[in-house]
Design a protein around this motif. Structure first.
Motif, PDB file in Angstrom:
ATOM      1  N   SER A   1     -39.610 -13.504  94.155  1.00 44.18           N
ATOM      2  CA  SER A   1     -38.526 -12.529  94.128  1.00 44.18           C
ATOM      3  C   SER A   1     -37.284 -13.118  94.780  1.00 44.18           C
ATOM      4  N   ILE A   2     -36.152 -12.478  94.530  1.00 48.00           N
ATOM      5  CA  ILE A   2     -34.900 -12.892  95.170  1.00 48.00           C
ATOM      6  C   ILE A   2     -34.916 -12.337  96.593  1.00 48.00           C
ATOM      7  N   VAL A   3     -34.737 -13.217  97.590  1.00 49.09           N
ATOM      8  CA  VAL A   3     -34.730 -12.758  98.978  1.00 49.09           C
ATOM      9  C   VAL A   3     -33.332 -12.800  99.595  1.00 49.09           C
ATOM     10  N   LEU A   4     -32.430 -13.561  98.997  1.00 46.83           N
ATOM     11  CA  LEU A   4     -31.075 -13.673  99.521  1.00 46.83           C
ATOM     12  C   LEU A   4     -30.150 -14.000  98.370  1.00 46.83           C
ATOM     13  N   LYS A   5     -29.032 -13.286  98.293  1.00 48.55           N
ATOM     14  CA  LYS A   5     -28.056 -13.555  97.245  1.00 48.55           C
ATOM     15  C   LYS A   5     -26.733 -13.933  97.893  1.00 48.55           C
TER      16      LYS A   5
ATOM     17  N   ASP B   1     -21.389 -26.717  85.645  1.00 47.27           N
ATOM     18  CA  ASP B   1     -20.252 -25.854  85.981  1.00 47.27           C
ATOM     19  C   ASP B   1     -20.578 -24.372  85.798  1.00 47.27           C
ATOM     20  N   PHE B   2     -21.207 -24.020  84.680  1.00 49.10           N
ATOM     21  CA  PHE B   2     -21.489 -22.608  84.409  1.00 49.10           C
ATOM     22  C   PHE B   2     -22.519 -22.044  85.385  1.00 49.10           C
ATOM     23  N   CYS B   3     -23.367 -22.891  85.935  1.00 53.14           N
ATOM     24  CA  CYS B   3     -24.325 -22.434  86.944  1.00 53.14           C
ATOM     25  C   CYS B   3     -23.637 -22.225  88.289  1.00 53.14           C
ATOM     26  N   VAL B   4     -22.769 -23.143  88.656  1.00 43.80           N
ATOM     27  CA  VAL B   4     -22.039 -23.026  89.920  1.00 43.80           C
ATOM     28  C   VAL B   4     -21.197 -21.756  89.918  1.00 43.80           C
ATOM     29  N   VAL B   5     -20.500 -21.498  88.821  1.00 44.93           N
ATOM     30  CA  VAL B   5     -19.641 -20.321  88.716  1.00 44.93           C
ATOM     31  C   VAL B   5     -20.450 -19.024  88.853  1.00 44.93           C
ATOM     32  N   SER B   6     -21.700 -19.036  88.407  1.00 49.04           N
ATOM     33  CA  SER B   6     -22.530 -17.823  88.456  1.00 49.04           C
ATOM     34  C   SER B   6     -22.943 -17.450  89.880  1.00 49.04           C
ATOM     35  N   GLY B   7     -22.852 -18.381  90.813  1.00 53.17           N
ATOM     36  CA  GLY B   7     -23.295 -18.144  92.182  1.00 53.17           C
ATOM     37  C   GLY B   7     -24.753 -18.537  92.344  1.00 53.17           C
ATOM     38  N   HIS B   8     -25.262 -18.366  93.543  1.00 50.20           N
ATOM     39  CA  HIS B   8     -26.625 -18.809  93.845  1.00 50.20           C
ATOM     40  C   HIS B   8     -27.385 -17.770  94.652  1.00 50.20           C
ATOM     41  N   SER B   9     -28.695 -17.861  94.582  1.00 43.67           N
ATOM     42  CA  SER B   9     -29.598 -16.989  95.333  1.00 43.67           C
ATOM     43  C   SER B   9     -30.749 -17.826  95.857  1.00 43.67           C
TER      44      SER B   9
ATOM     45  N   ALA C   1     -17.313 -18.774  97.108  1.00 45.98           N
ATOM     46  CA  ALA C   1     -17.660 -20.049  97.726  1.00 45.98           C
ATOM     47  C   ALA C   1     -19.156 -20.155  98.043  1.00 45.98           C
ATOM     48  N   ASN C   2     -19.908 -19.115  97.694  1.00 37.26           N
ATOM     49  CA  ASN C   2     -21.352 -19.083  97.986  1.00 37.26           C
ATOM     50  C   ASN C   2     -21.643 -19.240  99.469  1.00 37.26           C
ATOM     51  N   THR C   3     -20.792 -18.645 100.317  1.00 32.25           N
ATOM     52  CA  THR C   3     -21.018 -18.759 101.752  1.00 32.25           C
ATOM     53  C   THR C   3     -21.329 -17.425 102.420  1.00 32.25           C
ATOM     54  N   THR C   4     -21.083 -16.325 101.742  1.00 31.60           N
ATOM     55  CA  THR C   4     -21.397 -15.013 102.290  1.00 31.60           C
ATOM     56  C   THR C   4     -22.675 -14.524 101.614  1.00 31.60           C
ATOM     57  N   ALA C   5     -23.600 -14.044 102.409  1.00 34.03           N
ATOM     58  CA  ALA C   5     -24.888 -13.664 101.839  1.00 34.03           C
ATOM     59  C   ALA C   5     -25.331 -12.308 102.342  1.00 34.03           C
ATOM     60  N   TYR C   6     -26.216 -11.692 101.586  1.00 33.80           N
ATOM     61  CA  TYR C   6     -26.907 -10.515 102.073  1.00 33.80           C
ATOM     62  C   TYR C   6     -28.370 -10.622 101.699  1.00 33.80           C
ATOM     63  N   GLU C   7     -29.205 -10.031 102.536  1.00 32.69           N
ATOM     64  CA  GLU C   7     -30.644 -10.114 102.296  1.00 32.69           C
ATOM     65  C   GLU C   7     -31.076  -8.930 101.454  1.00 32.69           C
ATOM     66  N   LEU C   8     -31.931  -9.189 100.474  1.00 32.14           N
ATOM     67  CA  LEU C   8     -32.447  -8.122  99.602  1.00 32.14           C
ATOM     68  C   LEU C   8     -33.727  -7.572 100.133  1.00 32.14           C
TER      69      LEU C   8
END
Length: 106
Positions: A90-94, A69-77, A99-106
């Motif tokens: 490296s992180i390429v997309l956050k 649960d605590f990982c889901v709440v933090s969001g994903h990359s 809902a973890n459905t909107t993203a931007y590229e780093l």
């Protein structure tokens, strides 16, 4: 249970509509809490509950860890598919909304 890169990409494609202006992004799905836990590490030292390191061993991160649960709440990359010359991924997309459905590229 471990996720492979391809199953993560298929999972994102089938369960989430992520559009990045016709760009293809591939890599390893990681929760932002574990990424934060691994900030500042040097080398493949364990910094997550499953023993992986977001920046050095993202392929080891398990699906079980992603579902706490605590990982889901933090969001994903998405971590880079391959490490840089220094051996660090490296992180390429956050994914940026709740809902973890909107993203931007780093």
């Amino acid at each position: 249970m471990m996720f492979s890169k391809i199953s993560i990409l298929l999972g994102l494609a089938s369960s989430t509509a992520v559009t990045v202006d016709a760009a293809k992004v591939s890599g390893w799905l990681y929760d932002n809490l574990c990424i934060g836990n691994c900030e500042g590490t040097s080398g493949p030292t364990s910094c997550t509950p499953d023993g992986s390191n977001a920046f050095y061993t993202p392929a080891v991160h398990t699906g079980e860890c992603l579902l706490f649960d605590f990982c889901v709440v933090s969001g994903h990359s998405i971590m880079s598919e391959f490490p840089g010359e220094d051996g660090r991924h490296s992180i390429v997309l956050k994914l940026v909304d709740a809902a973890n459905t909107t993203a931007y590229e780093l």
